[in-house]
Design a protein around this motif. Structure first.
Motif, mmCIF file in Angstrom:
data_model
loop_
_atom_site.group_PDB
_atom_site.id
_atom_site.type_symbol
_atom_site.label_atom_id
_atom_site.label_comp_id
_atom_site.label_asym_id
_atom_site.label_seq_id
_atom_site.Cartn_x
_atom_site.Cartn_y
_atom_site.Cartn_z
ATOM 1 N N TYR A 50 -1.956 58.210 93.150
ATOM 2 C CA TYR A 50 -0.574 58.067 92.713
ATOM 3 C C TYR A 50 -0.475 56.902 91.741
ATOM 4 C CZ TYR A 50 -0.374 54.335 96.211
ATOM 5 O OH TYR A 50 -0.614 53.204 96.938
ATOM 6 N N LEU A 51 0.609 56.884 90.994
ATOM 7 C CA LEU A 51 0.951 55.794 90.097
ATOM 8 C C LEU A 51 2.361 55.353 90.473
ATOM 9 C CD1 LEU A 51 0.541 54.018 87.561
ATOM 10 C CD2 LEU A 51 1.440 55.921 86.210
ATOM 11 N N ASP A 52 2.473 54.128 90.969
ATOM 12 C CA ASP A 52 3.785 53.571 91.300
ATOM 13 C C ASP A 52 4.325 52.831 90.084
ATOM 14 O OD1 ASP A 52 3.964 54.498 93.880
ATOM 15 O OD2 ASP A 52 3.336 52.629 94.821
ATOM 16 N N VAL A 53 5.524 53.202 89.657
ATOM 17 C CA VAL A 53 6.214 52.524 88.563
ATOM 18 C C VAL A 53 7.634 52.261 89.053
ATOM 19 C CG1 VAL A 53 6.953 52.621 86.160
ATOM 20 C CG2 VAL A 53 4.858 53.792 86.852
ATOM 21 N N GLY A 54 7.941 50.981 89.294
ATOM 22 C CA GLY A 54 9.248 50.660 89.852
ATOM 23 C C GLY A 54 9.416 51.389 91.169
ATOM 24 N N PRO A 55 10.560 52.058 91.359
ATOM 25 C CA PRO A 55 10.791 52.760 92.621
ATOM 26 C C PRO A 55 10.163 54.153 92.673
ATOM 27 C CG PRO A 55 12.718 52.974 91.258
ATOM 28 C CD PRO A 55 11.754 52.068 90.512
ATOM 29 N N HIS A 56 9.476 54.562 91.603
ATOM 30 C CA HIS A 56 8.968 55.932 91.496
ATOM 31 C C HIS A 56 7.488 56.012 91.849
ATOM 32 C CE1 HIS A 56 12.748 56.715 89.528
ATOM 33 N NE2 HIS A 56 12.473 55.784 88.638
ATOM 34 N N ARG A 57 7.128 56.967 92.691
ATOM 35 C CA ARG A 57 5.721 57.272 92.982
ATOM 36 C C ARG A 57 5.419 58.579 92.264
ATOM 37 N NH1 ARG A 57 2.674 55.952 98.350
ATOM 38 N NH2 ARG A 57 2.785 53.999 97.195
#
Length: 175
Positions: A102-109
């Motif tokens: 996964y790539l977590d960016v801010g609140p988004h997975r």
């Protein structure tokens, strides 16, 4: 009543102690259920913050496509002739859990195959200046066309209903 409560506690305490002192086989089984890290994780090309010498402005075209976490570098397939484009972005953390990479960016997975979008623009094969990046880009990413995506977001879901144009305006009144 108190005797029943004490008897219940006497039965629970040994069970709790047994739970804490798991056998080596149980410990091994628990460890086998934990996700193993991907070897190797793709490289995420990250800009430094503006305060640390990174860019202060970004291209503003709307870029969208399908996230690819199976390439040497985190990439996006935009549907163009160039195929996959390695992403150069401002933030993100790669990881792996029971469902995969996964790539977590801010609140988004975000996961492999997710539709993503961002402001940005195509860089071609011209890498940004090394002093603007958080780390050196590995050779395995060399030759991949690049796309700058200032911050990745999940793309809104596509509507399954075809779009129809609005009805034409009424004709002007005749006098």
């Amino acid at each position: 009543m108190r005797i029943g409560l004490l008897a219940g506690l006497a039965l629970l305490l040994p069970a709790c102690a047994a739970e804490e002192a798991a056998s080596p086989q149980e410990t091994e089984r628990r460890a086998a259920r934990l996700p193993t890290p991907a070897e190797p994780l793709p490289h995420l090309i990250l800009y430094k913050s503006a305060d640390d010498g990174g860019p202060e402005v970004f291209m503003e075209a709307l870029i969208g496509g399908t996230l690819d976490l199976n390439s040497p570098c985190v990439a996006v397939a935009t549907g163009g002739e160039e195929g996959l484009n390695a992403i150069v972005t401002t933030e993100g953390v790669l990881g792996q859990d029971g469902d995969g990479l996964y790539l977590d960016v801010g609140p988004h997975r975000l996961r492999h195959g997710d539709a993503v979008m961002s402001g940005g623009g195509f860089l071609g094969e011209a890498f940004p200046r090394a002093d603007m990046l958080q780390s050196t880009v590995p050779q395995t990413c060399a030759g991949m066309p690049l796309v700058e995506m200032s911050r990745l977001y999940p793309a809104p879901p596509q509507s399954s209903a075809p779009r129809t144009p609005p009805p034409p305006p009424p004709p002007p009144p005749t006098t």
